[in-house]
Design a protein around this motif. Structure first.
Motif, PDB file in Angstrom:
ATOM      1  N   ASN A 159     -15.191  -9.357  12.936  1.00 23.64           N
ATOM      2  CA  ASN A 159     -16.399 -10.147  13.108  1.00 23.64           C
ATOM      3  C   ASN A 159     -17.520  -9.771  12.295  1.00 23.64           C
ATOM      4  O   ASN A 159     -18.440 -10.544  12.093  1.00 23.64           O
ATOM      5  CB  ASN A 159     -16.787 -10.457  14.535  1.00 23.64           C
ATOM      6  CG  ASN A 159     -15.699 -11.147  15.535  1.00 23.64           C
ATOM      7  OD1 ASN A 159     -15.850 -12.338  15.264  1.00 23.64           O
ATOM      8  ND2 ASN A 159     -15.210 -10.551  16.384  1.00 23.64           N
ATOM      9  N   ARG A 160     -17.583  -8.448  12.020  1.00 26.85           N
ATOM     10  CA  ARG A 160     -18.527  -7.879  11.501  1.00 26.85           C
ATOM     11  C   ARG A 160     -18.354  -6.690  10.374  1.00 26.85           C
ATOM     12  O   ARG A 160     -18.157  -5.630  10.512  1.00 26.85           O
ATOM     13  CB  ARG A 160     -19.619  -7.255  12.442  1.00 26.85           C
ATOM     14  CG  ARG A 160     -20.386  -7.958  13.313  1.00 26.85           C
ATOM     15  CD  ARG A 160     -21.707  -7.282  13.856  1.00 26.85           C
ATOM     16  NE  ARG A 160     -21.242  -6.227  14.485  1.00 26.85           N
ATOM     17  CZ  ARG A 160     -20.818  -6.344  15.904  1.00 26.85           C
ATOM     18  NH1 ARG A 160     -20.870  -7.293  16.580  1.00 26.85           N
ATOM     19  NH2 ARG A 160     -20.567  -5.140  16.591  1.00 26.85           N
ATOM     20  N   PRO A 161     -17.443  -7.385   9.179  1.00 26.95           N
ATOM     21  CA  PRO A 161     -16.960  -6.321   8.388  1.00 26.95           C
ATOM     22  C   PRO A 161     -18.220  -5.616   7.591  1.00 26.95           C
ATOM     23  O   PRO A 161     -18.940  -6.250   7.084  1.00 26.95           O
ATOM     24  CB  PRO A 161     -16.260  -7.199   7.386  1.00 26.95           C
ATOM     25  CG  PRO A 161     -16.944  -8.616   7.424  1.00 26.95           C
ATOM     26  CD  PRO A 161     -17.235  -8.910   8.936  1.00 26.95           C
ATOM     27  N   SER A 162     -17.954  -4.295   7.339  1.00 23.95           N
ATOM     28  CA  SER A 162     -19.102  -3.495   7.043  1.00 23.95           C
ATOM     29  C   SER A 162     -18.588  -1.965   6.566  1.00 23.95           C
ATOM     30  O   SER A 162     -17.403  -1.799   7.021  1.00 23.95           O
ATOM     31  CB  SER A 162     -20.231  -3.494   7.720  1.00 23.95           C
ATOM     32  OG  SER A 162     -21.513  -2.920   7.182  1.00 23.95           O
ATOM     33  N   SER A 163     -19.244  -1.392   6.009  1.00 23.79           N
ATOM     34  CA  SER A 163     -19.240   0.012   5.947  1.00 23.79           C
ATOM     35  C   SER A 163     -20.014   0.756   7.009  1.00 23.79           C
ATOM     36  O   SER A 163     -21.068   0.368   7.153  1.00 23.79           O
ATOM     37  CB  SER A 163     -19.531   0.729   4.622  1.00 23.79           C
ATOM     38  OG  SER A 163     -18.646   0.257   3.770  1.00 23.79           O
ATOM     39  N   PHE A 164     -19.455   1.754   7.761  1.00 21.97           N
ATOM     40  CA  PHE A 164     -20.418   2.375   8.843  1.00 21.97           C
ATOM     41  C   PHE A 164     -20.435   3.771   8.491  1.00 21.97           C
ATOM     42  O   PHE A 164     -19.350   4.497   8.370  1.00 21.97           O
ATOM     43  CB  PHE A 164     -19.657   2.059  10.064  1.00 21.97           C
ATOM     44  CG  PHE A 164     -19.460   0.487  10.560  1.00 21.97           C
ATOM     45  CD1 PHE A 164     -20.505   0.120  10.845  1.00 21.97           C
ATOM     46  CD2 PHE A 164     -18.207   0.222  10.184  1.00 21.97           C
ATOM     47  CE1 PHE A 164     -20.134  -1.490  11.342  1.00 21.97           C
ATOM     48  CE2 PHE A 164     -17.918  -1.127  10.351  1.00 21.97           C
ATOM     49  CZ  PHE A 164     -19.025  -2.041  11.097  1.00 21.97           C
ATOM     50  N   VAL A 165     -21.471   4.475   8.751  1.00 18.27           N
ATOM     51  CA  VAL A 165     -21.871   5.748   8.629  1.00 18.27           C
ATOM     52  C   VAL A 165     -22.078   6.297  10.150  1.00 18.27           C
ATOM     53  O   VAL A 165     -22.790   5.724  11.129  1.00 18.27           O
ATOM     54  CB  VAL A 165     -23.247   6.390   8.056  1.00 18.27           C
ATOM     55  CG1 VAL A 165     -23.558   7.739   7.967  1.00 18.27           C
ATOM     56  CG2 VAL A 165     -23.086   5.838   6.416  1.00 18.27           C
ATOM     57  N   VAL A 166     -20.907   7.159  10.142  1.00 10.70           N
ATOM     58  CA  VAL A 166     -20.866   7.471  11.634  1.00 10.70           C
ATOM     59  C   VAL A 166     -21.212   8.917  11.943  1.00 10.70           C
ATOM     60  O   VAL A 166     -21.441   9.789  11.268  1.00 10.70           O
ATOM     61  CB  VAL A 166     -19.309   7.511  12.288  1.00 10.70           C
ATOM     62  CG1 VAL A 166     -18.814   6.054  12.266  1.00 10.70           C
ATOM     63  CG2 VAL A 166     -18.524   8.556  11.309  1.00 10.70           C
ATOM     64  N   PRO A 167     -21.954   9.120  13.405  1.00  6.76           N
ATOM     65  CA  PRO A 167     -22.884  10.554  13.615  1.00  6.76           C
ATOM     66  C   PRO A 167     -21.803  11.579  13.872  1.00  6.76           C
ATOM     67  O   PRO A 167     -22.113  12.763  14.005  1.00  6.76           O
ATOM     68  CB  PRO A 167     -23.495   9.965  14.864  1.00  6.76           C
ATOM     69  CG  PRO A 167     -22.809   9.011  15.592  1.00  6.76           C
ATOM     70  CD  PRO A 167     -22.114   8.160  14.387  1.00  6.76           C
ATOM     71  N   THR A 168     -20.535  11.351  14.053  1.00  5.68           N
ATOM     72  CA  THR A 168     -19.503  12.475  14.514  1.00  5.68           C
ATOM     73  C   THR A 168     -18.222  12.183  13.513  1.00  5.68           C
ATOM     74  O   THR A 168     -18.138  11.102  13.160  1.00  5.68           O
ATOM     75  CB  THR A 168     -19.062  12.126  15.917  1.00  5.68           C
ATOM     76  OG1 THR A 168     -18.028  13.239  16.183  1.00  5.68           O
ATOM     77  CG2 THR A 168     -18.525  10.745  16.209  1.00  5.68           C
TER      78      THR A 168
END
Length: 269
Positions: A159-168
């Motif tokens: 539903n929301r394709p994207s690149s994600f920067v994760v905090p862990t």
């Protein structure tokens, strides 16, 4: 006047067949996760293998040094350097360092130490390496290292394709899909693709998100720059190859023809 009669069945049959084909293209799909887990008992599954990520070229690292000496803390953490002048030693401020970028040679430019190579090391290994390098400068430093750009990408039928920067750095396939808003109803859950970059090249792995095996897979935990691609069901791909205007036109035309068939005898009385 001659009255025409028509065999309606002969005309209706093709439309019935077309309708069946249309309905079959919208057939129900199993959208359940882990459908092979029984609802009648509990399971004790071996957890997926988690390996601490290694530092690679392009990583942006947050490195904090804590010592008993306040001046050392300022020097190593905020780029403050000491210079000599006629009036004695003075402390001058450089711009605050937002992070240490691992260059194409695998090095970072660290205050006082200069270029040091961290690529190929885990966070714990990098901490030990820095501690040994700083041993002659400060006493018993405490070191913390975090990734500032630990990124995973989820594309395809979500539903929301994207690149994600994760905090862990400890993130699972399920968590990544959750950040992308979960898979759509057209997602091919039986054939999810994982693309991973390694020092030897790209590794491509396929898995079935509908089975519990993924929970104990070595690919359950993601690494930086992993890409998850969720394929679309073939029926959606077929629909995408048909012009929407063509579908609308055929629908209207079919409705008109069916109306004419059922009113044919009345029209030509």
């Amino acid at each position: 006047m001659i009255k025409y009669k028509i065999n309606r069945r002969a005309f209706i049959l093709p439309f019935v067949l077309v309708s069946v084909l249309l309905v079959s293209s919208c057939a129900k799909r199993n959208l359940t996760y882990f459908k092979d887990i029984s609802q009648e008992k509990d399971y004790q599954l071996k957890d997926g293998i988690y390996e601490q990520p290694k530092i690679v070229v392009g990583d942006l690292l947050d490195i904090k040094i804590s010592t008993l000496n306040p001046e050392s803390n300022l020097l190593f953490n905020y780029g403050i350097v000491s210079s000599e002048s006629g009036e004695g030693n003075q402390m001058t401020h450089d711009p605050i360092i937002e992070g240490y970028l691992v260059d194409s040679d695998g090095n970072i430019d660290f205050p006082t130490l200069g270029d040091i190579k961290l690529a190929g090391l885990t966070q714990e290994e990098a901490k030990l390496f820095l501690k040994n390098e700083l041993a002659s400068l400060v006493k018993d430093p405490k070191i913390d290292i975090r990734f500032l750009n630990f990124k995973v990408t989820v594309i395809g039928e979500v539903n929301r394709p994207s690149s994600f920067v994760v905090p862990t750095e400890r993130i699972t396939v399920l968590e990544a899909l959750g950040m992308a808003g979960d898979m759509t109803a057209y997602a091919l859950r039986e054939n999810v693709l994982l693309i991973r970059e390694t020092s030897e090249g790209k590794v491509i792995h396929r898995f079935d998100i509908g089975k519990k095996d993924i929970l104990s897979s070595p690919y359950y935990y993601l690494k930086q720059n992993d890409v998850i691609y969720v394929e679309a069901d073939k029926r959606k791909l077929n629909q995408a190859n048909v012009n929407p205007n063509t579908i609308a036109g055929l629908t209207i035309l079919s409705s008109l023809v069916v109306a004419l068939i059922f009113n044919f005898n009345d029209i030509f009385k």
